[in-house]
Motif scaffolding. Structure first.
Motif, PDB file in Angstrom:
ATOM      1  N   HIS A  93       0.817  -1.220   0.000  1.00  0.00           N
ATOM      2  CA  HIS A  93       0.000   0.000   0.000  1.00  0.00           C
ATOM      3  C   HIS A  93       0.849   1.268   0.000  1.00  0.00           C
ATOM      4  O   HIS A  93       0.552   2.219  -0.714  1.00  0.00           O
ATOM      5  CB  HIS A  93      -0.980   0.047   1.186  1.00  0.00           C
ATOM      6  N   ALA A  94       1.905   1.311   0.862  1.00  0.00           N
ATOM      7  CA  ALA A  94       2.834   2.451   0.918  1.00  0.00           C
ATOM      8  C   ALA A  94       2.104   3.776   1.142  1.00  0.00           C
ATOM      9  O   ALA A  94       2.396   4.784   0.501  1.00  0.00           O
ATOM     10  CB  ALA A  94       3.686   2.507  -0.352  1.00  0.00           C
ATOM     11  N   VAL A 101      -6.563  10.113   4.075  1.00  0.00           N
ATOM     12  CA  VAL A 101      -6.639   9.507   2.746  1.00  0.00           C
ATOM     13  C   VAL A 101      -6.517  10.555   1.647  1.00  0.00           C
ATOM     14  O   VAL A 101      -5.771  10.396   0.681  1.00  0.00           O
ATOM     15  CB  VAL A 101      -7.952   8.713   2.605  1.00  0.00           C
ATOM     16  N   VAL A 102      -7.245  11.660   1.777  1.00  0.00           N
ATOM     17  CA  VAL A 102      -7.241  12.674   0.722  1.00  0.00           C
ATOM     18  C   VAL A 102      -5.850  13.267   0.518  1.00  0.00           C
ATOM     19  O   VAL A 102      -5.443  13.571  -0.614  1.00  0.00           O
ATOM     20  CB  VAL A 102      -8.277  13.779   1.024  1.00  0.00           C
ATOM     21  N   ASP A 103      -5.085  13.395   1.602  1.00  0.00           N
ATOM     22  CA  ASP A 103      -3.742  13.958   1.477  1.00  0.00           C
ATOM     23  C   ASP A 103      -2.764  12.950   0.878  1.00  0.00           C
ATOM     24  O   ASP A 103      -1.834  13.330   0.165  1.00  0.00           O
ATOM     25  CB  ASP A 103      -3.248  14.442   2.835  1.00  0.00           C
ATOM     26  N   ARG A 150      -7.283   0.353  -2.712  1.00  0.00           N
ATOM     27  CA  ARG A 150      -8.020   1.249  -3.613  1.00  0.00           C
ATOM     28  C   ARG A 150      -7.533   2.693  -3.467  1.00  0.00           C
ATOM     29  O   ARG A 150      -7.508   3.452  -4.441  1.00  0.00           O
ATOM     30  CB  ARG A 150      -9.514   1.139  -3.343  1.00  0.00           C
ATOM     31  N   VAL A 151      -7.123   3.061  -2.269  1.00  0.00           N
ATOM     32  CA  VAL A 151      -6.522   4.388  -2.086  1.00  0.00           C
ATOM     33  C   VAL A 151      -5.193   4.461  -2.846  1.00  0.00           C
ATOM     34  O   VAL A 151      -4.878   5.480  -3.476  1.00  0.00           O
ATOM     35  CB  VAL A 151      -6.313   4.692  -0.590  1.00  0.00           C
ATOM     36  N   GLY A 152      -4.418   3.378  -2.789  1.00  0.00           N
ATOM     37  CA  GLY A 152      -3.185   3.340  -3.557  1.00  0.00           C
ATOM     38  C   GLY A 152      -3.434   3.494  -5.053  1.00  0.00           C
ATOM     39  O   GLY A 152      -2.694   4.187  -5.753  1.00  0.00           O
ATOM     40  N   LEU A 157      -3.797   7.076  -9.930  1.00  0.00           N
ATOM     41  CA  LEU A 157      -4.660   7.723 -10.919  1.00  0.00           C
ATOM     42  C   LEU A 157      -4.527   9.240 -10.885  1.00  0.00           C
ATOM     43  O   LEU A 157      -4.599   9.908 -11.919  1.00  0.00           O
ATOM     44  CB  LEU A 157      -6.120   7.339 -10.668  1.00  0.00           C
ATOM     45  N   ALA A 158      -4.347   9.790  -9.686  1.00  0.00           N
ATOM     46  CA  ALA A 158      -4.324  11.251  -9.530  1.00  0.00           C
ATOM     47  C   ALA A 158      -3.200  11.896 -10.331  1.00  0.00           C
ATOM     48  O   ALA A 158      -3.334  13.036 -10.793  1.00  0.00           O
ATOM     49  CB  ALA A 158      -4.187  11.613  -8.053  1.00  0.00           C
TER      50      ALA A 158
END
Length: 359
Positions: A93-94, A101-103, A150-152, A157-158
């Motif tokens: 995940h790192a 999460v947003v940051d 999914r956050v990873g 994607l960002a």
């Protein structure tokens, strides 16, 4: 030279060494826009090292790497990771535990100079795209393993990269979360037109996700092809077993015809077999045959089958796998559903399809 302007990744003759030990030896690979290539191989084969060299974590000793139209690595050049237009998703995940999460998702945007408020808005939009917007204000420790992965993906994607690099991202996920994650990867690649190199040690994952599969062993890429090509026509027995259960036996190919049928003698049983590749006169004679268990069946012991003894029965829910002892050596067979035969039972074995191995 770079192969084609259409490639999002071009690696040509790449060698990576850790001190005196060569981890990757003259590896070449291209990935086109909208394409997912799975890189598979046993532990220590060099998969993660090649991925790290593409990402910019390791220098290369020979060859060159292009991302899009830009050369990013050669023996005399190494662009830093943040300049390579790459989004990376790790097995671990790192994520930074002290950040919300947003940051975490906004971080690559901030590294590229985007204002904090604008980066957060963009991160929230990407989180919504992967169904994680409701968790934007949470910390990684408050998420499940699937949610953290999914956050990873959202963080990758960002950055809107040309190329995604996945390093065994589903290794810690349960089957349901693994399938959800793979679906999201397929959708994002399809929607963005980016390319993806997906390292996996799970053959079923690689075969079901990728457009092409590259097999790496002993630091070298030995075979590249569609999932069906590498599964049905592996170049070596080692590759065959890496991609799924397989048995190899010596047989005598007596006849081949234009419809793909061959008359093959295995031990003292003569059988009609459909070959996985176009029949050639070179296939005649004493050859090594590779056979997947789903290409074989068990029957009553009759003249058209090879007598065997069942030595192992493995029921895995959707099918039953049998290991058999025969005059031809170890063989396999399978069928859909629960076991029909028991260990120690005498059965007949028939093969419907086979791959004539090279060499």
């Amino acid at each position: 030279m770079k192969d084609s302007n259409a490639h999002r990744l071009s690696a040509a003759g790449v060698t990576v060494a850790h001190g005196q030990q060569v981890a990757v030896r003259r590896a070449s690979l291209t990935i086109g826009a909208g394409e997912i290539v799975a890189l598979v191989g046993p532990s220590g084969s060099g998969k993660s090292t090649l991925l790290g060299a593409i990402a910019g974590f390791y220098p290369i000793q020979s060859g060159a790497i292009w991302i899009g139209e830009e050369m990013v690595a050669s023996p005399t050049l190494s662009l830093p990771p943040e300049r390579r237009r790459v989004g990376m998703v790790f097995q671990s995940h790192a994520l930074w535990p002290q950040w919300m999460v947003v940051d975490n998702v906004a971080y690559p945007l901030r590294r590229r100079g985007m204002a904090r408020l604008l980066a957060r808005r963009e991160a929230e939009s990407v989180l919504a795209a992967v169904g994680m917007d409701a968790f934007a204000a949470r910390y990684p420790s408050e998420l499940s393993g699937g949610q953290r992965q999914r956050v990873g993906l959202a963080r990758a994607l960002a950055s809107r990269p040309e190329l995604y690099l996945f390093d065994e991202p589903t290794a810690s996920l349960d089957p349901a979360n693994r399938e959800t994650f793979m679906h999201e990867v397929r959708e994002r690649i399809r929607q963005t037109g980016a390319a993806a190199l997906y390292v996996s040690h799970q053959a079923d994952e690689a075969l079901s996700l990728a457009h092409r599969v590259a097999v790496m062993m002993h630091g070298e890429i030995l075979q590249v092809g569609s999932p069906a090509e590498v599964y049905e026509n592996p170049r070596t027995a080692e590759i065959a077993r890496l991609l799924g259960p397989a048995a190899c036996a010596t047989g005598v190919v007596r006849e081949v015809n234009g419809s793909g049928q061959a008359l093959v003698q295995i031990a003292d049983s003569e059988q009609t077999v459909r070959l996985t590749s176009a029949p050639r006169s070179a296939d005649l004679g004493r050859r090594t045959l590779m056979m997947r268990p789903e290409w074989c069946e068990l029957t009553a012991d009759d003249e058209a089958s090879l007598p065997c003894r069942v030595v192992r029965v493995q029921y895995v829910g959707h099918r039953t796998l049998y290991e058999l002892e025969s005059l031809a050596g170890r063989l396999l067979a399978s069928h859909v559903g629960p076991p029909q035969y028991q260990e120690g039972q005498r059965v007949g074995w028939k093969v419907r399809r086979a791959c004539v191995m090279e060499g």
